[in-house]
Design an enzyme around this catalytic site. Structure first.
Site, PDB file in Angstrom:
ATOM      1  N   CYS A   9       0.859  -1.186   0.000  1.00 48.96           N
ATOM      2  CA  CYS A   9       0.000   0.000   0.000  1.00 48.96           C
ATOM      3  C   CYS A   9       0.892   1.231   0.000  1.00 48.96           C
ATOM      4  CB  CYS A   9      -0.993  -0.007   1.169  1.00 48.96           C
ATOM      5  SG  CYS A   9      -0.255   0.113   2.812  1.00 48.96           S
ATOM      6  N   ASN A  12       2.214   1.597   4.324  1.00 48.10           N
ATOM      7  CA  ASN A  12       2.509   0.348   5.054  1.00 48.10           C
ATOM      8  C   ASN A  12       2.211   0.452   6.542  1.00 48.10           C
ATOM      9  OD1 ASN A  12       5.329  -1.895   5.683  1.00 48.10           O
ATOM     10  ND2 ASN A  12       3.259  -2.430   5.144  1.00 48.10           N
ATOM     11  N   CYS A  14      -1.533   1.065   7.373  1.00 46.79           N
ATOM     12  CA  CYS A  14      -2.984   0.803   7.492  1.00 46.79           C
ATOM     13  C   CYS A  14      -3.414  -0.460   6.746  1.00 46.79           C
ATOM     14  CB  CYS A  14      -3.783   1.997   6.979  1.00 46.79           C
ATOM     15  SG  CYS A  14      -3.496   3.527   7.879  1.00 46.79           S
ATOM     16  N   ARG A  15      -3.438  -0.384   5.411  1.00 53.79           N
ATOM     17  CA  ARG A  15      -4.066  -1.459   4.641  1.00 53.79           C
ATOM     18  C   ARG A  15      -3.187  -2.696   4.465  1.00 53.79           C
ATOM     19  NH1 ARG A  15      -5.184   2.217  -0.419  1.00 53.79           N
ATOM     20  NH2 ARG A  15      -3.207   3.004   0.420  1.00 53.79           N
ATOM     21  N   SER A  16      -1.946  -2.513   4.009  1.00 52.46           N
ATOM     22  CA  SER A  16      -1.140  -3.713   3.738  1.00 52.46           C
ATOM     23  C   SER A  16      -0.718  -4.471   5.001  1.00 52.46           C
ATOM     24  CB  SER A  16       0.047  -3.419   2.814  1.00 52.46           C
ATOM     25  OG  SER A  16       0.964  -2.520   3.370  1.00 52.46           O
ATOM     26  N   ASP A 125      -8.403   4.218   1.255  1.00 55.16           N
ATOM     27  CA  ASP A 125      -7.344   4.400   2.246  1.00 55.16           C
ATOM     28  C   ASP A 125      -7.920   4.914   3.570  1.00 55.16           C
ATOM     29  OD1 ASP A 125      -5.069   4.948   3.667  1.00 55.16           O
ATOM     30  OD2 ASP A 125      -3.974   5.711   1.924  1.00 55.16           O
TER      31      ASP A 125
HETATM   32  P1  4NP Z   1      -1.807   2.986   4.002  1.00 54.96           P
HETATM   33  O1  4NP Z   1      -2.341   4.413   4.499  1.00 54.96           O
HETATM   34  O2  4NP Z   1      -1.251   3.193   2.621  1.00 54.96           O
HETATM   35  O3  4NP Z   1      -3.027   2.133   3.981  1.00 54.96           O
HETATM   36  O4  4NP Z   1      -0.786   2.555   5.012  1.00 54.96           O
HETATM   37  C1  4NP Z   1      -1.520   5.552   4.517  1.00 54.96           C
HETATM   38  C2  4NP Z   1      -0.736   5.812   5.599  1.00 54.96           C
HETATM   39  C3  4NP Z   1       0.051   6.943   5.635  1.00 54.96           C
HETATM   40  C4  4NP Z   1       0.012   7.835   4.563  1.00 54.96           C
HETATM   41  C5  4NP Z   1      -0.767   7.568   3.468  1.00 54.96           C
HETATM   42  C6  4NP Z   1      -1.539   6.431   3.440  1.00 54.96           C
HETATM   43  N1  4NP Z   1       0.783   9.038   4.599  1.00 54.96           N
HETATM   44  O5  4NP Z   1       0.654   9.830   3.668  1.00 54.96           O
HETATM   45  O6  4NP Z   1       1.556   9.218   5.546  1.00 54.96           O
END
Ligand code: 4NP
Length: 160
Positions: A9, A12, A14-16, A125
């Site tokens: 994702c 790294n 939240c989702r993955s 997200d």
């Molecule tokens: P993820 O969510 O891709 O599901 O882990 C996010 C976590 C942090 C950020 C973006 C998406 N960020 O921009 O910091």
């Protein structure tokens, strides 16, 4: 033989990592831990070394799933050598992965591609939406379908 699966994702956190924890649990319950290796990584570097997001930990706690040992890292070019399946959460992740490298013998797909008639094609997200419950539903269905596919493609069976 070891089949290696990487969930990808953006951050790294939240989702993955949620997919990694859910998939790892399914693999364990199927008795396939010695045949399938699971990891996750992010396109961005911002959260390297961090635990999963509170929202991801919250839903995993609620479902009784372990996230022990899961901490954020960034995708590397060598992930294309080290994994058989690169499973992205959304189109942007796919594009970013393919911009790093491309290799014909690696299966690259999106988590929700394997769900027939899926309502979503990208996992929204939750870092921005806050909806970790909905993401969990999508992640668990996506993981279960990918595990079926991978078991079929490699004729994997529980070891006696
Ligand atoms: P993820 O969510 O891709 O599901 O882990 C996010 C976590 C942090 C950020 C973006 C998406 N960020 O921009 O910091």
């Amino acid at each position: 033989m070891m089949v290696r699966v990487l969930f990808v994702c953006l951050g790294n956190i939240c989702r993955s990592p949620m997919a990694e924890a859910v998939f790892r649990d399914m693999v364990q319950k199927d008795g396939l831990s010695s045949q399938i290796e699971v990891d996750s990584a992010g396109i961005g570097h911002w959260h390297v070394g961090s635990d999963p997001h509170e929202g991801t930990k919250g839903i995993l706690d609620q479902k009784g799933l372990s996230y022990e040992g899961i901490s954020a890292r960034q995708v590397t070019e060598s992930d294309w050598d080290d994994f058989d399946y690169l499973i992205a959460m959304d189109d942007q992740n796919m594009r970013d992965l393919k911009a790093i490298r491309e290799k014909n013998d690696v299966v690259v797909g999106k988590l929700l591609d394997e769900i027939p008639g899926a309502k979503e094609s990208d996992v929204p997200d939750p870092y921005f939406t806050g909806n970790f419950d909905y993401v969990y539903q999508l992640v668990s269905e996506g993981c279960s379908r990918w595990l079926e596919r991978i078991k079929n493609e490699h004729s994997l069976k529980e070891e006696e």
